[in-house]
Design a protein around this motif. Structure first.
Motif, PDB file in Angstrom:
ATOM      1  N   ALA A  24       0.809  -1.218   0.000  1.00  0.00           N
ATOM      2  CA  ALA A  24       0.000   0.000   0.000  1.00  0.00           C
ATOM      3  C   ALA A  24       0.839   1.263   0.000  1.00  0.00           C
ATOM      4  CB  ALA A  24      -0.944   0.004   1.210  1.00  0.00           C
ATOM      5  N   GLY A  25       2.135   1.122   0.244  1.00  0.00           N
ATOM      6  CA  GLY A  25       3.003   2.283   0.246  1.00  0.00           C
ATOM      7  C   GLY A  25       4.363   1.947   0.831  1.00  0.00           C
ATOM      8  N   CYS A  67      11.261  -0.002  -5.275  1.00  0.00           N
ATOM      9  CA  CYS A  67      10.231   0.117  -4.238  1.00  0.00           C
ATOM     10  C   CYS A  67       8.860   0.518  -4.756  1.00  0.00           C
ATOM     11  CB  CYS A  67      10.678   1.083  -3.148  1.00  0.00           C
ATOM     12  SG  CYS A  67      10.920   2.792  -3.685  1.00  0.00           S
ATOM     13  N   ALA A  68       8.763   0.975  -6.013  1.00  0.00           N
ATOM     14  CA  ALA A  68       7.450   1.339  -6.546  1.00  0.00           C
ATOM     15  C   ALA A  68       7.464   1.283  -8.061  1.00  0.00           C
ATOM     16  CB  ALA A  68       7.042   2.736  -6.080  1.00  0.00           C
ATOM     17  N   VAL A 106       6.712  -3.971  -2.868  1.00  0.00           N
ATOM     18  CA  VAL A 106       6.764  -2.950  -3.913  1.00  0.00           C
ATOM     19  C   VAL A 106       5.397  -2.299  -4.121  1.00  0.00           C
ATOM     20  CG1 VAL A 106       7.352  -2.468  -6.319  1.00  0.00           C
ATOM     21  CG2 VAL A 106       8.616  -4.210  -5.053  1.00  0.00           C
ATOM     22  N   ALA A 107       5.329  -0.990  -3.933  1.00  0.00           N
ATOM     23  CA  ALA A 107       4.088  -0.245  -4.173  1.00  0.00           C
ATOM     24  C   ALA A 107       3.815  -0.181  -5.680  1.00  0.00           C
ATOM     25  CB  ALA A 107       4.201   1.162  -3.594  1.00  0.00           C
ATOM     26  N   SER A 137      12.552  12.943   4.826  1.00  0.00           N
ATOM     27  CA  SER A 137      11.939  11.639   4.604  1.00  0.00           C
ATOM     28  C   SER A 137      11.235  11.616   3.251  1.00  0.00           C
ATOM     29  CB  SER A 137      10.924  11.329   5.708  1.00  0.00           C
ATOM     30  OG  SER A 137      11.555  11.289   6.975  1.00  0.00           O
ATOM     31  N   THR A 138      11.212  10.462   2.608  1.00  0.00           N
ATOM     32  CA  THR A 138      10.539  10.321   1.319  1.00  0.00           C
ATOM     33  C   THR A 138       9.658   9.078   1.339  1.00  0.00           C
ATOM     34  OG1 THR A 138      12.524   9.210   0.466  1.00  0.00           O
ATOM     35  CG2 THR A 138      12.254  11.549  -0.061  1.00  0.00           C
ATOM     36  N   PHE A 139       8.555   9.152   0.591  1.00  0.00           N
ATOM     37  CA  PHE A 139       7.625   8.025   0.560  1.00  0.00           C
ATOM     38  C   PHE A 139       6.862   8.002  -0.758  1.00  0.00           C
ATOM     39  CE2 PHE A 139       4.982  11.492   2.209  1.00  0.00           C
ATOM     40  CZ  PHE A 139       3.780  11.327   1.517  1.00  0.00           C
ATOM     41  N   VAL A 140       6.282   6.861  -1.063  1.00  0.00           N
ATOM     42  CA  VAL A 140       5.374   6.693  -2.203  1.00  0.00           C
ATOM     43  C   VAL A 140       4.172   5.894  -1.714  1.00  0.00           C
ATOM     44  CG1 VAL A 140       5.021   5.675  -4.483  1.00  0.00           C
ATOM     45  CG2 VAL A 140       7.225   6.724  -3.915  1.00  0.00           C
ATOM     46  N   ILE A 141       2.975   6.445  -1.907  1.00  0.00           N
ATOM     47  CA  ILE A 141       1.750   5.735  -1.578  1.00  0.00           C
ATOM     48  C   ILE A 141       1.194   5.121  -2.858  1.00  0.00           C
ATOM     49  CG2 ILE A 141      -0.602   5.912  -0.687  1.00  0.00           C
ATOM     50  CD1 ILE A 141       1.618   6.267   1.416  1.00  0.00           C
ATOM     51  N   ALA A 142       0.910   3.832  -2.818  1.00  0.00           N
ATOM     52  CA  ALA A 142       0.432   3.109  -3.993  1.00  0.00           C
ATOM     53  C   ALA A 142      -0.948   3.589  -4.426  1.00  0.00           C
ATOM     54  CB  ALA A 142       0.376   1.611  -3.684  1.00  0.00           C
TER      55      ALA A 142
END
Length: 253
Positions: A24-25, A67-68, A106-107, A137-142
């Motif tokens: 999911a992310g 990761c995505a 993996v998103a 900080s870094t992120f990816v939401i699916a």
């Protein structure tokens, strides 16, 4: 929703779902950041994986740093057709050492453009982790559609199924926005942290642009509206978001 799970081989955390198609992310661990690469044009999935491998090797990153993934499909398919595609997709991730037990870290986002859709399932973009000195900080939401991720068919759990009226689309958008917020919260983020937000639908979003998207703070940096449908027949609205500070385009000759 479950707590975030650490995936040390990729240097990121992920939010597990009830399916093995994607997480999911994801969020980079301390000392790492997420970078995003957009292909200048869609690349067939197999060729896309080859190009991703080349990028990772050139930057001396392991395959598990992926990761995505962002995919584009020719047209929405049935639940069974979607499952068939995912079997081959997940097999590559398995071969790369990316499957953690029963979880896929993996998103992913996957949509079908209304215009100029690719001839076959293709990569649009991908993200991976790299070493960094920055403290951000870094992120990816699916991508999430208007249905919870369960092992069963989407049609059995779709919010406002087959209702594309203004009220139906509002219900769908509210559910998806709630889901985006749930996913970010698990990773320790909120809308104010996002650098980009995208919506994927062929239906009008203006009716809830102010009352839902803007009011929640989801589009403080604008909205990337892609004229596209989610990948499964019966789904009408998808969103994703991210905080990524390093993005580039890979030109495809």
């Amino acid at each position: 929703m479950s707590n975030a799970v650490v995936f040390d081989k990729g240097n990121y955390r992920f939010v597990p779902t009830g399916v093995n198609r994607y997480s999911a992310g994801v969020a980079a661990q301390s000392g790492y950041e997420i970078c995003r690469v957009v292909f200048s044009e869609p690349v067939p999935v197999k060729e896309g994986f080859d190009l991703i491998q080349a990028v990772l090797e050139a930057e001396e990153r392991p395959l598990t740093a992926l990761c995505a993934c962002e995919l584009r499909s020719p047209e929405p398919v049935s639940d069974s057709g979607f499952n068939s595609f995912n079997e081959s997709y997940v097999q590559t991730l398995t071969d790369w050492g990316l499957i953690k037990g029963k979880h896929n870290p993996v998103a992913r986002s996957n949509v079908s453009p209304l215009v100029d859709a690719p001839a076959g399932p293709s990569f649009y973009a991908f993200s991976y982790t790299v070493d960094t000195d920055i403290e951000e900080s870094t992120f990816v939401i699916a991508g999430s559609c208007e249905a919870p991720e369960t092992p069963g068919d989407y049609k059995d759990v779709v919010v406002a199924y087959q209702d594309v009226s203004p009220e139906g689309m509002l219900q769908k958008a509210r559910w998806v926005l709630d889901e985006m917020e749930r996913r970010m919260k698990v990773l320790g983020f909120e809308w104010a942290d996002a650098t980009a937000t995208h919506a994927y639908t062929v239906h009008d979003v203006h009716a809830f642009m102010a009352s839902e998207l803007a009011r929640r703070g989801a589009i403080r940096n604008g909205l990337g509206w892609h004229l596209a449908r989610p990948p499964v027949v019966g789904l009408e609205y998808e969103m994703d978001c991210r905080r990524v500070l390093n993005e580039r385009v890979l030109v495809i000759d």
